[in-house]
Every structure is written in C-alpha cells, then in structure tokens.
Design an enzyme around this catalytic site. Structure first.
Site, short mmCIF file in Angstrom:
data_model
loop_
_atom_site.label_atom_id
_atom_site.label_comp_id
_atom_site.label_asym_id
_atom_site.label_seq_id
_atom_site.Cartn_x
_atom_site.Cartn_y
_atom_site.Cartn_z
N ARG A 17 8.67 0.24 10.42
CA ARG A 17 7.77 0.74 11.47
C ARG A 17 6.62 -0.23 11.71
O ARG A 17 6.26 -1.01 10.85
CB ARG A 17 7.21 2.11 11.05
CG ARG A 17 8.30 3.14 10.83
CD ARG A 17 7.78 4.39 10.16
NE ARG A 17 8.84 5.37 9.99
CZ ARG A 17 8.72 6.53 9.36
NH1 ARG A 17 7.56 6.86 8.82
NH2 ARG A 17 9.74 7.36 9.26
N ASP A 41 0.83 -1.21 0.00
CA ASP A 41 0.00 0.00 0.00
C ASP A 41 0.87 1.26 0.00
O ASP A 41 0.52 2.25 -0.64
CB ASP A 41 -0.93 0.00 1.21
CG ASP A 41 -1.92 -1.15 1.18
OD1 ASP A 41 -2.25 -1.61 0.07
OD2 ASP A 41 -2.36 -1.59 2.26
#
Length: 311
Positions: free
Chosen positions: A288, A255
């Site tokens: 992350r 994404d």
C-alpha cells in the site's frame, strides 16, 4: 499495574511529504515526479497506528507544535483510538521528505523532528503513568536519546516489556541495550551498531550475538524480503517472509513490524509468534501507499496468517 493489551510508545510525529519519481535528482537538478502525497508519519506515531490497528490500546508520548501539521497528528490519533500524551509547543511540528521509486517502491528519507526533537526526560516523566500501566513499552531514536533512555528506565523498573527500535542507528550508551528486552534493528542498523555485515542469516546471527553481548535480551533483526531473525541465547529462529501482494512502497515496513510485534506481545502472545505476527503486518503494509495509512488491521493480518499456514 500493567494492562493486558496496552502499549505505550515514545517517539515523534512528523508530516510525511512523499514524492514518487524514477530517481533522485542530482544537486542543482530539477526533475519531474509522478506523484505526491502528504500524510501522518514519524516512527513513533507510525508504530502507534500499527499497534492500534493490530488490536492494542495505545498511548503515544511526544511533542508537537501548534500548526497545520499538528492538526494532522491530532486527527490521526483520534481516528485510530490512540491516547495522545503529548505536549504542544511553539516549535513547528516536524516533517519528512520521502523519495519513493515509482516502480520498485524503495525509498530515501530525510527527517526533521521539529517539536519532537525537543523531547526530554521531563516529558517522559510527565507520562510515566501511561508507561507503567502498559504491558509493552516501545521507543526509537528519532527523538533525543535521553528521552528514550528515561522511557526504558521507567518501563524496566515497572516490569513492563521493553522494545527498543534503534532507528536511525546512532551513537548512544550501551546501557540502552541492557534496558531492552527486545532490540529490533533492520539489516543496516544492525551492521552500524555492531560492525558486522548482515548479508545473510549467518551474518545476522553474528550481529545478534554482538547485540546480546551489549546487554540486549533478544535481538530481533528485520531482513526485508527475507523476513526476520529472532535471536537470543540458546535460540535462533528465522521468521520467514510473507507474500501479501505486489510491493508498492516499503517506507513504513519496519514500523509496521514493530507495532504489530508490540501489540501481539501485549496481548500475551509467545514472543516468536509475536514476531511472526509482526512479519505479516509488515508484509501487508508494503502493498500500500504511505506509512501510517498503509498499516493493516488485525483481521487482515490474521487472515494472512491463516492463509500462509493453510498453504
């Protein structure tokens, strides 16, 4: 008239329920995990956050419910400056179960689209102005195929650049490829759509040829840690991977790539440069935790690009 820097994205929002553990449990088994988080997710919404943080003016087309998960959606879009073109209905907002390996960061996902699973062509028609006013339109396949097709048709008729992320890969009419300037699958999706194993660059090129034969303008196949392949008639370029740090979680990498790529295209970047920008966006995101929260901002991506070119 399309606006430079504007991106319209059709897709779903779900609440991501992420569980970290050393392995998935067997059927009937209970195991202890090492972490849990809840946050905004869904491919369309994630791509919208990635595009907005990459500098695009984003409109997001979807359906949500009237519940706590919908509140998360609305709060997220407000914080990111995304314009929601959404219908609120009584069907609950969707959710995703995400298993994340606690050391490798790889994942397994179950998605229930909920309200967004009811998206239809009429919903897309109601937001047609947002598509026509954008420079780039992107969609995926977590919502019904008919809605994706209608969005691509509106964009194509308006001269808007179309980006089709066929994820999850499923059965649909090849006409969607013909409506797509860029088809952006990952390795497993490219294999599912073409029957060609994408185990190396040669396999990716063969799969790219098959996607172009189906009508796609350009096949842009993401290859995980190997980067991506930008493939069209007369042009096949390996987009190298970036290294932005230790991999923590790969869930939102695809994404991030699509959102960064769409944002770069929307501001007029050369398509190959836009793919490189998307690759750098994805590289930062995997360092992350989370999906939408892991998306980097434009300044971070440009800094990584400068560092890579200077080395």
């Amino acid at each position: 008239m399309s606006r430079e820097g504007a991106v319209a994205i059709l897709g779903i929002f779900v609440a991501d329920l992420a569980f970290r553990a050393g392995r998935l449990p067997a059927v009937g088994e209970t195991i202890l995990g090492s972490g849990f988080g809840i946050g905004p997710g869904g491919k369309g919404s994630n791509q919208s956050v990635a595009a907005a943080r990459s500098g695009a003016a984003v409109s997001f087309i979807s359906r949500i419910g009237r519940d706590t998960f919908a509140d998360i959606a609305l709060k997220t879009w407000t914080a990111e400056g995304i314009t929601p073109r959404v219908t609120q209905v009584d069907t609950p907002t969707g959710a995703a179960f995400i298993y994340v390996h606690e050391t490798r960061g790889d994942n397994a996902i179950i998605v229930v689209p909920g309200a967004a699973g009811e998206l239809c062509a009429a919903d897309v028609d109601a937001a047609a102005d947002a598509i026509r006013d954008s420079r780039v339109f992107a969609t995926q396949l977590e919502q019904p195929v008919d809605a994706a097709r209608r969005g691509l048709e509106i964009a194509r008729s308006a001269g808007v650049i179309t980006v089709f992320n066929p994820a999850p890969a499923g059965t649909f009419d090849d006409v969607l490829f013909g409506l797509s300037d860029y088809v952006v699958p990952n390795e497993s999706e490219a294999e599912a759509l073409t029957g060609i194993a994408v185990s190396d660059l040669d396999g990716a090129r063969r799969a790219g040829d098959a996607l172009i034969a189906k009508g796609a303008g350009t096949a842009l196949i993401t290859l995980g840690e190997r980067g991506a392949l930008f493939h069209r008639k007369g042009c096949s370029i390996h987009v190298p991977p970036f290294r932005a740090g230790a991999v923590v979680e790969t869930t939102g990498a695809g994404d991030a790539f699509v959102g960064g790529f769409a944002a770069a295209l929307a501001r007029g970047a050369d398509p190959v440069e836009a793919a490189i920008f998307g690759s750098a966006t994805a590289a930062i995101s995997v360092t992350r935790v989370g999906t939408a929260p892991a998306m980097p901002h434009r300044a971070e991506i440009e800094a990584l690009l400068r560092d890579q070119r200077a080395s």
